[in-house]
Scaffold this active site. Structure first.
Site, short mmCIF file in Angstrom:
data_model
loop_
_atom_site.label_atom_id
_atom_site.label_comp_id
_atom_site.label_asym_id
_atom_site.label_seq_id
_atom_site.Cartn_x
_atom_site.Cartn_y
_atom_site.Cartn_z
CG ASP A 111 -7.92 -5.89 -29.09
OD1 ASP A 111 -8.55 -5.77 -28.02
OD2 ASP A 111 -6.71 -6.18 -29.15
N1 URA Z 1 -5.32 -10.46 -27.34
C1 URA Z 1 -5.26 -9.25 -27.93
O1 URA Z 1 -4.27 -8.55 -27.82
N2 URA Z 1 -6.33 -8.83 -28.65
C2 URA Z 1 -7.45 -9.58 -28.82
O2 URA Z 1 -8.39 -9.15 -29.51
C3 URA Z 1 -7.48 -10.84 -28.20
C4 URA Z 1 -6.41 -11.26 -27.48
#
Ligand code: URA
Length: 243
Positions: A111
């Protein structure tokens, strides 16, 4: 392989641009200036050259780790934040692949607000293998939670929680509290926002998320956010064989 071809395969531009770089005296190979674009060299991984003063190593396929900073998107066409690809030298973004300019690609995504270990390569088979559900590469996440973490939350994450898009519970392969508001969570799958949704499912909330490890590979301590480094052949092999 001809020197102009070596530069071309490594992403330094079209064959004509690469020939020009050599002929204009901008290239050295193993410390020696070379101005013959057709000079032949053994294209072995590790061959050292410089282009306009920038040191480079020949790699038939590129494998690297990036310390992803917060506020970057793992997309070639980001919508809001700068792309992680802007953190890489242009040669890595311009490497040709099967006749097209493709460059390296991230293996999976983090993310925009997640930091930490991201792998990139131009080896399509490796991307496929690492992403395959059968491969089950464990990924370790360091979670900072909004509310205190407790043993009940840890036990639920280990036992499995149901997320809204699938009735089958997902469970952490490992989970431990590492501080009053910190959890270390190991997952072997990569569902959309999986860590954030799992932590929400046990009544807490992710405030900050950092990926510290993929398989046996940990994010190097000396890589500051935004920095990258080549993976050693043994590191690539260990990931490939699932160690
Ligand atoms: N899980 C999440 O919620 N976000 C990420 O970036 C990676 C794993």
């Amino acid at each position: 392989m001809q020197l102009q071809e070596i530069l071309f395969t490594q992403g330094f531009g079209t064959r004509r641009v690469c020939a020009g770089l050599v002929q204009q005296g901008h290239v050295t190979v193993e410390g020696q200036p070379v101005d013959d674009a057709f000079a032949e060299f053994d294209a072995v991984d590790g061959l050292r050259f410089t282009v306009q003063g920038t040191p480079w190593i020949y790699q038939a396929k590129a494998y690297l780790m990036l310390h992803k900073p917060a506020g970057t998107e793992c997309s070639q066409k980001p919508s809001t934040y700068p792309s992680i690809y802007t953190l890489l030298p242009s040669a890595l973004r311009l490497r040709p692949n099967k006749g097209a300019v493709q460059g390296v690609q991230a293996i999976g995504r983090l993310d925009q607000d997640t930091t930490g270990l991201l792998l990139l390569t131009d080896d399509g088979q490796f991307i496929h293998r690492m992403g395959s559900p059968r491969h089950h590469v464990p990924k370790v996440y360091e979670v900072t939670a909004k509310h205190p973490v407790d043993d009940a939350q840890v036990q639920k994450l280990l036992a499995g929680v149901v997320l809204d898009d699938d009735p089958k519970p997902v469970r952490a392969a490992a989970c431990e509290a590492t501080g009053t508001h910190q959890l270390q969570l190991t997952l072997t799958e990569g569902k959309y926002h999986q860590v954030k949704r799992m932590v929400a499912a046990v009544g807490n909330r992710v405030e900050a998320l950092h990926r510290s490890q993929i398989g046996a590979l940990t994010l190097s301590d000396d890589l500051a956010p935004g920095q990258w480094r080549w993976l050693a052949p043994a590191e690539v092999e260990a990931l490939r064989s699932g160690k």
